[in-house]
Design an enzyme around this catalytic site. Structure first.
Site, PDB file in Angstrom:
ATOM      1  N   HIS A 181       2.184   9.764  51.120  1.00 39.40           N
ATOM      2  CA  HIS A 181       2.442  10.525  52.340  1.00 39.40           C
ATOM      3  C   HIS A 181       3.939  10.572  52.650  1.00 39.40           C
ATOM      4  CE1 HIS A 181      -1.855   9.587  53.001  1.00 39.40           C
ATOM      5  NE2 HIS A 181      -1.866  10.682  53.720  1.00 39.40           N
ATOM      6  N   ASP A 252      -3.655  17.636  46.961  1.00 41.33           N
ATOM      7  CA  ASP A 252      -3.479  16.869  48.179  1.00 41.33           C
ATOM      8  C   ASP A 252      -2.496  17.649  49.045  1.00 41.33           C
ATOM      9  OD1 ASP A 252      -3.771  14.819  49.998  1.00 41.33           O
ATOM     10  OD2 ASP A 252      -3.162  13.218  48.641  1.00 41.33           O
TER      11      ASP A 252
END
Length: 481
Positions: A181, A252
């Site tokens: 992330h 993702d």
């Protein structure tokens, strides 16, 4: 063949803000937007989600509606209460693939009733590195041979009601020691090691008929310097070629730090989108942040420009749009009903690991030691105190931080039983220091660990739940009560 503009729009799966679809989103769905990804910010309860998805489907049949509902610590439907099913690591600890199938089928039936067409689960990752900051309880275990039957079982159960499963994060995030992330992890693996370890659960998911695979923003040096999401060797040569996957490849979230360079920024997303499509990805998830129309316009324009210049073949984009559309199949008809926690509780009870003899000697003091949840999980209800207070009259529950030793010692006076609840204590040095200090004090305490256990330390009584779900916490409270 449709125009490049239409095809570019058809591969986008953005997130958005609110519990009803904003006007700009309804308009784009009507005009061919591939679909959406739902997060906790979009959820009140099952009835509201069903109304939201019906609203989207009213604009266009076949719209893809995805959600990141892993159960356990990563839940969207139960973001306000805690999950009605234990997470993957707890199911792996229970070690009953038939039970895993049943739990996944219950989740699939619920998602179908909510109008969801694809669930971004299960994690086919493995829990490998003790310092891994993001997978932990989200995987079924660390042994690929033992975890793989559960991955396959989850796929089978989830897809029973027509909701597509999505195995993630290819080629496997568990050995990474950074969170994609916010950074770009490099896997310390050779291709041969990957085939023997990380790729085994993905192969099991593919054999089970998984309809989608999500890419991980992970670098394997032997495949080049680009993360798998943007890497043709990873997606076309290995995932499609070696493993024989023929379904949809979903990225993702492209705004994640590993590929955008700055989490949450939209700069360069169009460039990443084009590179992902060239590498072999189909659906582009840009769901982590709440997007507006102008951000989608920029991504669409970048894709169209790449087709015009010849960088991205139109046939590749058309193939990606077709595979994305395959995830918009309406799930089997089902009605929204009250959430039944009985099956999840059964699984959570079976997952409990007992060390020593954790037994209460009268009403306890329960200390829920708070640490920040992972970005993937986000904030949600957690803690054992409320459960034990309900089951054992006289229980006192407090929430403490890792630095609150004096507060805990003062509160423990007068209690013959103290329960200290942690979440992956091994990853938090200050929590480890707190536990060590308590161990040296006069307080005899029962330790309850709700995350990946880490190394077993100390010789005190301990209960491991392998999940911070509502049902896992409830099962631990029942055991102690």
């Amino acid at each position: 063949m449709s125009s490049p503009e239409k095809l570019a729009e058809a591969v986008l799966l953005p997130g958005f803000a609110g519990t009803t679809a904003p006007g700009w989103l309804r308009s784009r769905v009507a005009d061919g937007l591939g679909g959406v990804i739902l997060f906790g910010r979009n959820v009140v309860d099952d009835e509201q989600v069903a109304a939201l998805t019906a609203q989207l489907r009213g604009e266009r049949d076949g719209v893809v509606v995805g959600i990141d509902e892993e159960g356990g610590d990563v839940t969207r439907l139960d973001v306000n209460t805690g999950s009605f099913v234990p997470g993957p690591l707890a199911l792996g600890a229970a070690d009953d693939p038939e039970l895993t199938t049943a739990v996944a089928a219950a989740l699939g039936e619920r998602l179908a009733a909510c109008g969801v067409t694809i669930n971004l689960a299960p994690c086919a990752d493995l829990t490998l590195a003790a310092e891994d900051p993001i997978i932990g309880v989200r995987a079924f275990g660390s042994d690929p041979v033992k975890a793989s039957p559960h991955v396959a079982a989850y796929v089978t159960g989830l897809q029973k009601y027509g909701v597509a499963a999505c195995a993630k994060h290819f080629p496997g995030h568990g050995a990474a020691t950074e969170d994609s992330h916010v950074a770009l992890p490099v896997l310390p693996r050779t291709p041969e090691e990957l085939r023997e370890i990380e790729l085994v659960p993905f192969a099991a998911a593919i054999r089970a008929g998984v309809r989608a695979v999500m890419t991980g923003h992970l670098v394997v040096r032997a495949w080049g310097d680009e993360p798998a999401t943007l890497n043709r060797v990873a997606l076309t040569d290995v995932l499609r070629g070696e493993l024989g996957f023929t379904g949809a490849i979903i990225t993702d979230a492209l705004e994640m730090g590993a590929v955008s360079g700055a989490y949450g920024r939209h700069d360069g997303l169009g460039h990443s989108a084009v590179r992902a499509l060239i590498a072999g990805a189909d659906a582009l998830c840009i769901g982590g942040a709440a997007f507006e129309a102008d951000a989608l316009d920029a991504i669409n324009a970048a894709i169209v420009a790449a087709v015009t210049s010849g960088e991205l073949p139109l046939e590749r984009l058309a193939d990606a749009a077709e595979r994305t559309a395959s995830l918009g199949t309406d799930p089997a008809p089902a009605t929204v009903g009250p959430v039944d926690r009985r099956l999840g509780l059964e699984a959570a009870r079976k997952a409990l690991r007992v060390t020593g003899e954790p037994r209460l000697d009268g009403p306890p003091l329960v200390v829920d030691v708070q640490t920040e949840p992972t970005i993937a999980a986000g904030p949600m209800p957690w803690g054992l105190g409320a459960h034990l207070a309900e089951l054992v009259p006289g229980t006192r529950a407090i929430t403490a931080g890792p630095g609150d030793l004096d507060t805990i010692l003062e509160a423990a006076q007068g209690f013959s039983s103290v329960v200290v609840v942690t979440r992956e204590a091994h990853r938090h040095p200050r929590v480890r220091e707190l536990l060590a200090a308590l161990g040296e004090s006069a307080v005899d305490f029962i330790r309850v660990e709700t995350g990946a256990p880490g190394p077993l330390t100390g010789d005190g009584p301990r209960l491991d739940t392998f999940s911070g779900s509502y049902v896992s916490l409830r099962a631990a409270a029942e055991y102690l009560a």
